[in-house]
Design a protein around this motif. Structure first.
Motif, mmCIF file in Angstrom:
data_model
loop_
_atom_site.group_PDB
_atom_site.id
_atom_site.type_symbol
_atom_site.label_atom_id
_atom_site.label_comp_id
_atom_site.label_asym_id
_atom_site.label_seq_id
_atom_site.Cartn_x
_atom_site.Cartn_y
_atom_site.Cartn_z
ATOM 1 N N PHE A 76 -14.810 -15.798 1.668
ATOM 2 C CA PHE A 76 -14.684 -15.213 2.987
ATOM 3 C C PHE A 76 -16.001 -14.550 3.366
ATOM 4 O O PHE A 76 -16.669 -13.946 2.532
ATOM 5 C CB PHE A 76 -13.583 -14.149 3.001
ATOM 6 C CG PHE A 76 -12.239 -14.688 2.634
ATOM 7 C CD1 PHE A 76 -11.440 -15.304 3.577
ATOM 8 C CD2 PHE A 76 -11.768 -14.590 1.338
ATOM 9 C CE1 PHE A 76 -10.199 -15.786 3.247
ATOM 10 C CE2 PHE A 76 -10.532 -15.080 0.989
ATOM 11 C CZ PHE A 76 -9.745 -15.684 1.947
ATOM 12 N N ASN A 77 -16.393 -14.637 4.622
ATOM 13 C CA ASN A 77 -17.556 -13.896 5.084
ATOM 14 C C ASN A 77 -17.423 -13.616 6.562
ATOM 15 O O ASN A 77 -16.680 -14.269 7.277
ATOM 16 C CB ASN A 77 -18.854 -14.664 4.775
ATOM 17 C CG ASN A 77 -18.892 -16.033 5.426
ATOM 18 O OD1 ASN A 77 -19.083 -16.143 6.635
ATOM 19 N ND2 ASN A 77 -18.696 -17.077 4.635
ATOM 20 N N LEU A 78 -18.177 -12.634 7.026
ATOM 21 C CA LEU A 78 -18.038 -12.173 8.400
ATOM 22 C C LEU A 78 -18.470 -13.215 9.412
ATOM 23 O O LEU A 78 -18.075 -13.180 10.560
ATOM 24 C CB LEU A 78 -18.847 -10.890 8.593
ATOM 25 C CG LEU A 78 -18.253 -9.639 7.951
ATOM 26 C CD1 LEU A 78 -19.269 -8.514 7.987
ATOM 27 C CD2 LEU A 78 -16.991 -9.207 8.657
ATOM 28 N N ALA A 96 -14.156 -7.027 3.196
ATOM 29 C CA ALA A 96 -14.188 -6.414 4.528
ATOM 30 C C ALA A 96 -13.873 -7.452 5.599
ATOM 31 O O ALA A 96 -13.143 -7.175 6.557
ATOM 32 C CB ALA A 96 -15.555 -5.788 4.781
ATOM 33 N N ALA A 97 -14.404 -8.660 5.436
ATOM 34 C CA ALA A 97 -14.113 -9.735 6.391
ATOM 35 C C ALA A 97 -12.640 -10.109 6.356
ATOM 36 O O ALA A 97 -12.024 -10.357 7.393
ATOM 37 C CB ALA A 97 -14.979 -10.956 6.071
ATOM 38 N N THR A 98 -12.077 -10.139 5.170
ATOM 39 C CA THR A 98 -10.649 -10.455 5.027
ATOM 40 C C THR A 98 -9.798 -9.436 5.763
ATOM 41 O O THR A 98 -8.829 -9.786 6.448
ATOM 42 C CB THR A 98 -10.264 -10.470 3.533
ATOM 43 O OG1 THR A 98 -11.050 -11.445 2.858
ATOM 44 C CG2 THR A 98 -8.798 -10.803 3.353
ATOM 45 N N ARG A 99 -10.169 -8.171 5.652
ATOM 46 C CA ARG A 99 -9.409 -7.114 6.319
ATOM 47 C C ARG A 99 -9.606 -7.145 7.838
ATOM 48 O O ARG A 99 -8.764 -6.642 8.573
ATOM 49 C CB ARG A 99 -9.834 -5.754 5.777
ATOM 50 C CG ARG A 99 -9.415 -5.515 4.334
ATOM 51 C CD ARG A 99 -10.045 -4.241 3.818
ATOM 52 N NE ARG A 99 -9.627 -3.942 2.450
ATOM 53 C CZ ARG A 99 -10.203 -3.017 1.692
ATOM 54 N NH1 ARG A 99 -11.226 -2.315 2.168
ATOM 55 N NH2 ARG A 99 -9.777 -2.790 0.465
ATOM 56 N N THR A 100 -10.693 -7.731 8.281
ATOM 57 C CA THR A 100 -10.968 -7.793 9.712
ATOM 58 C C THR A 100 -10.309 -8.989 10.373
ATOM 59 O O THR A 100 -9.844 -8.900 11.517
ATOM 60 C CB THR A 100 -12.488 -7.854 9.963
ATOM 61 O OG1 THR A 100 -13.120 -6.721 9.363
ATOM 62 C CG2 THR A 100 -12.812 -7.863 11.451
ATOM 63 N N THR A 134 -13.416 -6.698 16.659
ATOM 64 C CA THR A 134 -13.249 -8.138 16.898
ATOM 65 C C THR A 134 -13.096 -8.505 18.370
ATOM 66 O O THR A 134 -13.115 -9.688 18.701
ATOM 67 C CB THR A 134 -11.995 -8.660 16.166
ATOM 68 O OG1 THR A 134 -10.855 -7.953 16.676
ATOM 69 C CG2 THR A 134 -12.110 -8.452 14.664
ATOM 70 N N ASN A 135 -12.927 -7.503 19.233
ATOM 71 C CA ASN A 135 -12.624 -7.783 20.650
ATOM 72 C C ASN A 135 -11.453 -8.753 20.777
ATOM 73 O O ASN A 135 -11.456 -9.671 21.600
ATOM 74 C CB ASN A 135 -13.857 -8.342 21.379
ATOM 75 C CG ASN A 135 -14.982 -7.328 21.467
ATOM 76 O OD1 ASN A 135 -14.752 -6.176 21.805
ATOM 77 N ND2 ASN A 135 -16.190 -7.759 21.146
ATOM 78 N N PHE A 136 -10.448 -8.528 19.951
ATOM 79 C CA PHE A 136 -9.324 -9.451 19.866
ATOM 80 C C PHE A 136 -8.409 -9.369 21.077
ATOM 81 O O PHE A 136 -7.841 -10.364 21.517
ATOM 82 C CB PHE A 136 -8.538 -9.155 18.587
ATOM 83 C CG PHE A 136 -7.450 -10.139 18.285
ATOM 84 C CD1 PHE A 136 -7.738 -11.491 18.104
ATOM 85 C CD2 PHE A 136 -6.125 -9.731 18.159
ATOM 86 C CE1 PHE A 136 -6.740 -12.400 17.817
ATOM 87 C CE2 PHE A 136 -5.120 -10.639 17.870
ATOM 88 C CZ PHE A 136 -5.430 -11.982 17.705
ATOM 89 N N LYS A 137 -8.244 -8.180 21.613
ATOM 90 C CA LYS A 137 -7.376 -7.977 22.773
ATOM 91 C C LYS A 137 -8.192 -7.493 23.968
ATOM 92 O O LYS A 137 -9.136 -6.713 23.816
ATOM 93 C CB LYS A 137 -6.284 -6.950 22.455
ATOM 94 C CG LYS A 137 -5.304 -7.367 21.372
ATOM 95 C CD LYS A 137 -4.428 -8.534 21.817
ATOM 96 C CE LYS A 137 -3.368 -8.857 20.775
ATOM 97 N NZ LYS A 137 -2.536 -10.021 21.186
ATOM 98 N N THR A 138 -7.813 -7.948 25.147
ATOM 99 C CA THR A 138 -8.436 -7.447 26.369
ATOM 100 C C THR A 138 -7.819 -6.097 26.730
ATOM 101 O O THR A 138 -6.714 -5.765 26.266
ATOM 102 C CB THR A 138 -8.219 -8.422 27.532
ATOM 103 O OG1 THR A 138 -6.808 -8.457 27.857
ATOM 104 C CG2 THR A 138 -8.691 -9.827 27.179
ATOM 105 N N PRO A 139 -8.502 -5.298 27.571
ATOM 106 C CA PRO A 139 -7.895 -4.040 28.023
ATOM 107 C C PRO A 139 -6.528 -4.259 28.672
ATOM 108 O O PRO A 139 -5.612 -3.446 28.492
ATOM 109 C CB PRO A 139 -8.916 -3.499 29.019
ATOM 110 C CG PRO A 139 -10.233 -4.057 28.550
ATOM 111 C CD PRO A 139 -9.902 -5.432 28.030
#
Length: 230
Positions: A3-5, A96-100, A129-134
């Motif tokens: 795994f990596n970022l 850390a990447a796995t947790r992200t 991660t900017n996974f969700k928009t506002p």
């Protein structure tokens, strides 16, 4: 699996526990009935896409199990593997990447920043991660009954049930293959439990992810694929 970022496309298909037992249980004195467990000191695999409810009495090790899987603690015998790789061998940047990107975690103690507002607590996670928009975050807050009168208040001023809902939303603000939830609805009434359960189930199904939730009493109102004794 490496795994990596920079490689966000990797997924975890299964988490396998091989003869895992907390060090404190290993000699049989702290918890002599561990042989009744479906997990401790046995081989057990959690598969992506399934729903698991872990039933445990107080002191049964449910919080320890979540911390072991998330890589926060290593005080156990046996091994835990992500797609065949022992997590003790995963380098810190890869973990850390796995947790992200692969494993989301809601601890029982919630781990919210009480000096920050509801929105600020959620943004700390989402900014990684900017996974969700506002707009999506606002919708989730609304679904769990957290309106404009709440979201700009410091978390320290909220009830424990409100804090629990904030923590649930924060845990969903990242990609995940597995979602670990340690007693996520212990302080929610039926109405908010239903709302939280529906949101979690929807997000997990959308991601094709697994949900692993622990409970000693009040539990998520999701039909589990498996009920597991701890």
């Amino acid at each position: 699996m490496n795994f990596n970022l920079s490689n966000k496309s990797k997924t975890i298909g299964c988490i396998t526990l091989k003869k895992v037992i907390p060090d404190v249980f290993a000699d049989g004195t702290a918890r002599p009935l561990h042989d009744a467990s479906d997990i401790w000191n046995r081989d057990f695999t959690f598969n992506r896409g399934e729903m698991y409810r872990i039933q445990a009495a107080s002191g049964g090790g449910k919080s320890s199990l979540c911390a072991f899987i998330y890589g926060l603690r290593h005080d156990y015998h046996g091994s835990i593997e992500f797609d065949g790789e022992d997590i003790r061998n995963i380098k810190s940047d890869s973990l850390a990447a796995t947790r992200t990107y692969n494993i989301a975690y809601l601890p029982q103690e919630l781990a919210l920043f009480h000096e920050l507002t509801v929105v600020e607590n959620i943004e700390i996670k989402n900014s990684l991660t900017n996974f969700k928009t506002p707009g999506q975050i606002k919708d989730m807050l609304g679904l769990l009954g957290l309106g404009e009168d709440v979201i700009n208040r410091n978390v320290s001023t909220l009830s424990i049930g409100q804090q629990q809902r904030v923590a649930i939303i924060r845990s969903l603000c990242q990609p995940f293959d597995f979602l670990l939830l340690d007693e996520p609805v212990s302080h929610l009434d039926e109405k908010n439990n239903i709302a939280a359960s529906n949101l979690i189930e929807s997000e997990a199904n959308s991601a094709g992810a697994a949900v692993i939730t622990t409970s000693v009493g009040n539990h998520l109102l999701i039909n589990p694929t498996k009920i597991v004794r701890l």
